[in-house]
Structure formats: structure tokens, C-alpha cells
Design an enzyme around this catalytic site. Structure first.
Site, PDB file in Angstrom:
ATOM      1  N   ASP A  76       0.829  -1.206   0.000  1.00  0.00           N
ATOM      2  CA  ASP A  76       0.000   0.000   0.000  1.00  0.00           C
ATOM      3  C   ASP A  76       0.865   1.259   0.000  1.00  0.00           C
ATOM      4  OD1 ASP A  76      -2.136  -1.657   0.111  1.00  0.00           O
ATOM      5  OD2 ASP A  76      -2.779  -1.141   2.131  1.00  0.00           O
ATOM      6  N   ALA A  77       1.969   1.204   0.739  1.00  0.00           N
ATOM      7  CA  ALA A  77       2.840   2.386   0.815  1.00  0.00           C
ATOM      8  C   ALA A  77       3.413   2.738  -0.552  1.00  0.00           C
ATOM      9  CB  ALA A  77       3.972   2.138   1.814  1.00  0.00           C
ATOM     10  N   ASP A  78       3.750   1.715  -1.350  1.00  0.00           N
ATOM     11  CA  ASP A  78       4.274   1.979  -2.692  1.00  0.00           C
ATOM     12  C   ASP A  78       3.181   2.583  -3.581  1.00  0.00           C
ATOM     13  OD1 ASP A  78       6.542   0.871  -1.698  1.00  0.00           O
ATOM     14  OD2 ASP A  78       6.704  -0.746  -3.178  1.00  0.00           O
ATOM     15  N   PHE A  79       1.941   2.080  -3.417  1.00  0.00           N
ATOM     16  CA  PHE A  79       0.831   2.653  -4.187  1.00  0.00           C
ATOM     17  C   PHE A  79       0.588   4.099  -3.771  1.00  0.00           C
ATOM     18  CE2 PHE A  79      -3.625   3.832  -4.563  1.00  0.00           C
ATOM     19  CZ  PHE A  79      -3.823   3.664  -5.933  1.00  0.00           C
ATOM     20  N   ASP A  80       0.594   4.341  -2.456  1.00  0.00           N
ATOM     21  CA  ASP A  80       0.409   5.718  -1.976  1.00  0.00           C
ATOM     22  C   ASP A  80       1.464   6.652  -2.570  1.00  0.00           C
ATOM     23  OD1 ASP A  80      -1.774   5.056  -0.425  1.00  0.00           O
ATOM     24  OD2 ASP A  80      -0.612   4.767   1.413  1.00  0.00           O
ATOM     25  N   LEU A 123     -11.196   8.782   0.668  1.00  0.00           N
ATOM     26  CA  LEU A 123     -10.623   9.730   1.621  1.00  0.00           C
ATOM     27  C   LEU A 123      -9.264  10.196   1.124  1.00  0.00           C
ATOM     28  CD1 LEU A 123     -11.287   8.050   5.094  1.00  0.00           C
ATOM     29  CD2 LEU A 123     -12.263  10.208   4.306  1.00  0.00           C
ATOM     30  N   LYS A 181      -9.018   3.735  10.823  1.00  0.00           N
ATOM     31  CA  LYS A 181      -9.210   3.423   9.408  1.00  0.00           C
ATOM     32  C   LYS A 181      -9.053   1.914   9.212  1.00  0.00           C
ATOM     33  CE  LYS A 181      -7.703   4.760   4.778  1.00  0.00           C
ATOM     34  NZ  LYS A 181      -7.468   3.402   4.261  1.00  0.00           N
ATOM     35  N   CYS A 198      14.222 -34.423   4.886  1.00  0.00           N
ATOM     36  CA  CYS A 198      14.034 -33.548   6.040  1.00  0.00           C
ATOM     37  C   CYS A 198      15.380 -32.964   6.459  1.00  0.00           C
ATOM     38  CB  CYS A 198      13.420 -34.327   7.199  1.00  0.00           C
ATOM     39  SG  CYS A 198      13.301 -33.371   8.733  1.00  0.00           S
ATOM     40  N   CYS A 207      11.882 -37.131  14.907  1.00  0.00           N
ATOM     41  CA  CYS A 207      12.527 -35.989  14.246  1.00  0.00           C
ATOM     42  C   CYS A 207      12.818 -34.914  15.296  1.00  0.00           C
ATOM     43  CB  CYS A 207      11.614 -35.423  13.162  1.00  0.00           C
ATOM     44  SG  CYS A 207      12.261 -33.933  12.358  1.00  0.00           S
TER      45      CYS A 207
END
Length: 685
Positions: free
Chosen positions: A41-45, A93, A119, A414, A439
Site C-alpha cells: 500500500d505504501a508503494d501505491f500511496d 478519503l 481506518k 528432512c 525428528c
């Protein structure tokens, strides 16, 4: 063709820059609302703000079809839900990201009273009630047209099918209610576990889980997802004219609609900033995920005077907190072994600061998820960390690849014991180590788990101690745990002194083990590490069968009929007890004196049966977990949020918004003494 492209006065380079930014914003916005986001979200903002700043510097670029003028995103063409038009447009908003920006907004938006509310990171929903009856529920969509999800909304417990009026707030002829659908943080892990048990892929976060859940075709499947809702506004209405937003919230609550317990009225810019600072430090105290604090002018008259832009009201702002999703480089992928043998790939990353701490490792869930997410070693990846949740890799930023990245090869053996790995059953996404008894990694994880606060609560047995007991050969498996003696511990390095005698930690371990024998039956069931059997199912099984022998002898169908259990858990329980060495654990624990039944004479009287109790603030005689346990032990429901359905609210020191919410709803409020009387008698009087 956009207006810009038709305008020859727009500089070619600027037009190209704008088009590139606008295309990126639209692409990522569509993924956020209609699919799975591939950047934080921060990159989009940051992209969105970059576009806003470009348009502010060059107003000729700010055309009506710019993403900065739009709300949400159009519904996908292939959606199975019908499109419906909102009675009144739903808006978005605007955001601020620091104290200076908030101060500027407060300066140009003066008011005697503001509301602050969290929010919620969920999915917006509009409910239309006509003459008090739910007529329609629709997603926000592009603000004008959304998807009709009425049938699915009707199975969400928080959403009443019919409103209940009061003398002060009679039900209006029409009201359009806006809110947010979410999955509570406390429910997210179980929802994901059930989804994986049914063969599905885990959700990346509660917000995506809520969005995907509400859009399922079958309402019965929606019901399983534990969706909740909080209302945060009203749109069109007839017969209801509140003077303030706070009055509207009070009416919504009176009608039986869920309203956030974290809403507060404040009366100065300084008080707004205090709330911003408080929630920056307490953002994980809420029952839902939140990424900011919304500030609103309370008066509707002032709201109308301030008006709105094309996409957002001028009378409200969202203060966004620092991101909990960031990008970093994936250096390597390794695997870990869990207590049920599950092999979990995890990422080794360049250290990065996120959500208040520096992280260098994150989970990748399973090999199928590594493939689905398409991450390569060397990728720039998006990671997420919320509260105490383990960081996880959400996916790669493919555009940053340079060709040096390489594929992760899932191991066939494993890493702890060398046993060949395989799915436990056909169709399982997870691969497991079948050497469950011996194990070292599995045994260590099981010992640490059973020593946790949700099971035996053995304080002196941590991860380091568990590994030591295994390496030294003191324990072959957990069956011998309660037979340990001081002489046994002499072979330990963790629990002995340099002189070769049992140290204080060793003495404490032995004392803890003796005390742990007398825990409630449900904790013993949890301690067995049966796949899918967590505290909720264990409580239900213990309450119904009252003893482990009775539960072991019960048919699978009978176990599955237990409230909150179901077929998957019942079959897992039965399969666990078909293993001989598993039975030996129970037999040796029983021989050592560990609780195998809840004695009816010792059980707390079910004084709170049918009651929902919320405890807020600090109590002198109870820890937070202790208060919750006291409520559950007496048959009550311990809730983290206040609603009209709450029976009692117990208020201690520094109670905050939950007390305010309870008083607004007129709920019975108890002090600690009243809480004690309630526990003892079922009545606070």
C-alpha cells in the site's frame, strides 16, 4: 483518448510521464479492489502522490478522467454479481502522512468538534434499509456502481436483517449505511488454517481474506469466514436528519448496527494530534487491522459548508501510519520443520525496517505457495509484518529482475533428520516429515508448544531447554516429560550448574511440571499437538465429553457434531489416536497424574452462560488473559469489541474508547468488584 491526448498544448514528455504514472495507478488500484495486490500500500500511496504532485505543478494535466479524480475501481467485467447503482455516491478519503500535513489540514478545516476513528483495512460495503428491512448490500465499486452482494451480506452476523427502533431513534423510511467488512485479527489464522485444510491457498492478509470471502458464490461458504462489519457513515436517508456524525453513529447503534468502539469526540487540533500519537503506538490493540486514523468534522452543517472534491470530502482526512509492507532483496530460501512435520520454506532477506522492527526472515508457507507467488532467489520482494504476526513474503517485484535470479529447489529430505519428505495425504499442499516421533525439530517444536501459555504453561521449558532435553537423550518423545526427575536432569547442559548439580532453572522446571498436571482438560487436548485441534475446538470437546477416555471412544460423526468442530477436525482427532505411540503419550501422562477428566465438582459454575462480556482497561486482580479465562470457564463469551449484543462491560484503569462506546449504547458497566460478583453469581448486584 483522454482529454490530455487531445490537447496539443500539453508537453509531450509531460504527457508521457503522466500517462505512465496514471497507467500504473489504475493497474495497481484495480488489483487492490478486484484481485491480489502485487505492491505494498505504501508503494501505491507513493505513486498516487507522485501523480497528484505532477498535476499540481502542471494543472493542464489534471483532466476529469485522471485516477486522482476517481473513487475505487470499476467492478471486473467477469464478476458473477449484478451491478447496482448506489443511492448516493460513495467517496474515498484523502490522506496525510506526517504531522505537518495534518496541521495544514486542521488549519484549513477548523471545527469545535472532530471525530477520530480507526481506518479499517477491509472492504467497503453499503447497506440499504427501507422501512427498517435490509433491501440491498453492495460493494463500493467505483463509488457510483458496485456489486450486489446482498445474499452474502445476510449471513454476516453483525448485519441485522431488520432494524430495531427506539423512542429516541425511530427507524427511518430509508437509510443507506456505509461500513467496512473485515476479518478480525484473532480469527485470521483459523480462517487460513481451515482454508488450507479444504485445499485452498492461504490469504495474504485479513483485508484480502475479507474481500475474497464476500465475493464467494455460495453464502454458506461466506458464513465460514467469520466476516464482521463496522459502520462508519450514512448516505441517502429519509426521515432521519441528525445534526452531527456522532449522533448518526449513536442512532446506528440504537438500531442494532455495529459501530466501532474506537470512535471518540475531541474538541481541539491538539486533541486530534494526541489521538494520532496514541494509536501510532496502539495500532494492534484493535480487533481489526487498521492502517491509519480518520479525522472528521462532526457537524453535518459544517460538512456541507466544506463540501467535497470529485473523489473525497474536504471535511475528513486519513492520517496514514508508516507501512507494514515494504520491499527488500530475497537472499536465499531455506526450510524449517514444524511440530506437525510440516516443511515451511522461509526467506532470508536483506534486513529491512518494517512495522517498528528490523526483520531478515519471513515465511513462504509451502512449496506450492513459492511457485504460486513466483518468487526467485535474488528477487526484490514485498514483505508484510503486522503486529506480532510473523513476517511473510507476499510476492516479487518482477519489473526489477536483471536475470541473475534463480529458482528455489524444494528439498526431498528432512533437514533435521534426513527422512524422505511427502504429503501426508493426496492433494495436500504441504509436504511433511513422516518421522513424527523422533525428528528432533518436530519434537522440539511440540515440547515448546505444549509448554506455552495456551497449554500447560511450563515457564521453565523454552525452545533452548526443549532442544537440550532432546540432544542429551533425556527425552525420546514427549511421553516422558512428566516422569522427569532431578537425576534425569543431570545429563542436561541447560538445567545444571558447572559443578554438575541441578540449577535453579532445573528446579523450576520440575516444580512447573508438578503444577501443570492439574490444568483444565482442554489444555491437555491442545498440548497433544493434534493437527487442526486448537484451543477453540479443544474447549468445545472438553466441555462436551468431560474426559479424554470418553472423547477417544466417541464415534467420528459424534465428535464432528460438536459445536465448532466439524468433520475435518473430528477425522484428524481420530487419526491421531490410531497411532500407538500417540496413545502411549496419553497413558504415561495419565500414569504421572496429568488431568484426564474435568471433575464436575471442580468445574466452575456456568454463571455466564449466554452472556457476552467485554473487559477493558487494567484490573488489579486479573491479567488480560486471566479475565478472559474466567469468563470462558463460566460459560460466557469474552469479546474484544463493544456492541449492542454485549451483556456487560467491565471497566478498569485507562479503559478508553470501549467505555465511551458502552455508555453511548447504555450498556451495563461494571467495576472490578461487580465483575467478581458477576463471575460468582451471574449477576453484578
Amino acid at each position: 483518448m483522454t482529454e490530455q491526448q487531445q490537447n496539443p498544448e500539453v508537453d509531450t514528455d509531460l504527457r508521457r510521464q503522466w500517462n505512465d504514472l496514471a497507467e500504473q495507478v489504475r493497474h495497481h488500484r484495480d488489483l487492490y479492489y478486484n484481485d491480489q495486490p502485487d505492491i505494498p500500500d505504501a508503494d501505491f500511496d507513493a505513486l498516487f502522490r507522485q501523480l497528484q504532485e505532477l498535476e499540481a505543478e502542471h494543472p493542464e494535466l489534471a483532466v476529469p478522467d485522471s485516477p486522482t479524480m476517481e473513487v475505487g475501481a470499476p467492478a471486473v467485467v467477469s464478476s458473477t454479481f449484478a451491478n447496482v447503482e448506489h443511492l448516493e455516491r460513495m467517496m474515498s478519503l484523502d490522506n496525510v502522512f506526517d504531522d505537518e500535513e495534518l496541521a495544514e489540514w486542521l488549519a484549513r478545516t477548523p471545527s469545535q468538534t472532530y471525530l477520530t476513528e480507526l481506518k479499517i483495512d477491509g472492504l467497503s460495503l453499503a447497506l440499504v434499509y427501507r422501512d427498517g428491512v435490509l433491501e440491498r448490500a453492495a460493494t463500493r465499486g467505483d463509488g457510483r456502481v458496485g456489486e450486489d452482494v446482498t445474499a452474502n451480506a445476510k449471513v454476516i452476523d453483525d448485519i441485522p436483517h431488520e432494524l430495531t427502533g427506539t423512542e429516541e431513534f425511530p427507524v427511518p423510511a430509508l437509510v443507506e449505511v456505509r461500513g467496512e467488512v473485515f476479518i478480525a485479527v484473532e480469527d485470521f489464522a483459523e480462517v487460513n488454517e481451515l482454508r488450507q485444510a479444504e485445499g485452498g491457498k492461504p490469504f495474504a492478509n485479513p483485508r484480502n481474506a475479507a474481500a475474497g470471502s464476500l465475493r464467494q458464490k455460495n453464502p454458506a461458504d461466506v458464513r465460514k469466514r467469520r466476516l464482521r462489519m463496522v459502520c462508519h457513515g450514512i448516505g441517502a436517508r429519509e426521515g432521519f436528519t441528525p445534526a452531527t456524525q456522532h449522533e448518526a453513529y449513536t442512532a446506528l447503534a440504537a438500531w442494532g448496527l455495529p459501530v466501532s468502539p474506537y470512535i471518540e469526540q475531541v474538541h481541539s487540533p491538539e486533541a486530534v494530534r494526541e489521538k494520532v500519537a496514541y494509536w501510532a503506538d496502539h495500532r494492534h490493540d484493535a480487533v481489526f487491522e487498521m492502517d491509519g486514523l480518520v479525522v472528521k468534522v462532526d457537524s453535518y452543517a459544517e460538512q456541507r459548508a466544506l463540501g467535497s472534491t470529485s473523489r473525497a470530502p474536504r471535511w475528513a482526512i486519513a492520517y496514514k501510519y508508516p507501512p507494514e509492507e515494504v520491499t527488500t532483496q530475497l537472499v536465499d530460501i531455506q526450510v524449517g520443520v514444524g511440530r506437525t512435520g510440516r516443511i515451511t520454506p522461509f526467506a532470508i532477506m536483506e534486513p529491512v525496517f518494517v512495522a517498528g522492527s528490523t526483520v531478515s526472515m519471513a515465511t513462504l508457507h509451502n512449496q506450492t505457495e513459492v511457485q504460486r507467488k513466483g518468487v526467485l532467489i535474488g528477487d526484490t520482494v514485498v514483505i508484510r509484518k503486522a503486529g506480532e504476526i510473523i513476517p511473510e513474503v507476499l510476492g516479487p517485484v518482477a519489473d526489477k529482475r536483471d536475470g541473475s535470479e534463480r529458482e528455489f529447489i524444494f528439498p526431498t529430505l528432512c533437514p533435521s533428520c534426513g527422512t524422505r519428505l511427502a504429503p501426508q495425504k493426496e492433494g495436500d499442499a504441504d509436504w511433511r516429515c513422516p518421522n513424527t516421533r523422533s525428528c528432533p525439530a518436530q519434537l522440539s517444536a511440540r515440547l515448546t508448544y505444549l509448554a506455552g501459555r495456551g497449554a500447560f504453561d511450563i515457564e521453565a521449558l523454552g525452545e533452548k531447554g526443549a532442544q537440550d532435553l532432546i540432544r542429551s537423550g533425556i527425552l525420546v518423545d514427549e511421553s516422558g516429560l512428566f516422569d522427569l526427575t532431578a537425576e534425569d536432569l543431570l545429563a542436561s547442559k541447560v538445567y545444571t550448574t558447572k559443578a554438575g548439580t541441578v540449577n535453579a532453572s532445573g528446579e523450576k522446571l520440575l516444580a512447573n511440571l508438578e503444577s501443570a498436571k492439574q490444568v483444565d482438560l482442554w489444555r491437555v487436548i491442545v498440548a497433544l499437538s493434534i493437527r487442526h485441534v486448537g484451543p477453540t475446538a479443544a474447549r468445545a470437546l472438553a466441555a462436551r465429553y468431560r474426559s479424554l477416555p470418553a472423547l477417544i471412544d466417541a464415534p467420528v460423526d459424534d465428535i464432528a457434531d460438536t459445536d465448532g468442530v466439524g468433520t475435518i477436525i473430528a477425522e484428524s482427532f481420530r487419526a491421531w489416536f490410531e497411532v500407538d505411540w500417540h496413545r502411549q503419550i496419553v497413558d504415561r501422562w495419565a500414569a504421572a497424574g496429568v488431568t484426564m477428566a474435568d471433575d464436575s465438582e471442580d468445574l466452575a459454575e456456568q454463571t455466564l452462560e449466554g452472556l457476552t462480556v467485554v473487559v477493558t482497561g487494567s484490573l488489579e486482580g486479573f491479567t488480560r488473559d486471566g479475565a478472559k479465562e474466567a469468563i470462558l470457564a463460566r460459560g460466557g463469551k469474552a469479546s474484544g469489541s463493544v456492541s449492542k449484543k454485549t451483556s456487560y462491560v467491565v471497566v478498569g484503569e485507562n479503559a478508553g474508547s470501549k467505555e465511551t462506546k458502552a455508555r453511548d449504547l447504555g450498556l451495563p458497566i461494571l467495576d472490578e468488584a461487580g465483575f467478581v460478583r458477576l463471575l460468582e453469581t451471574g449477576s453484578p448486584g
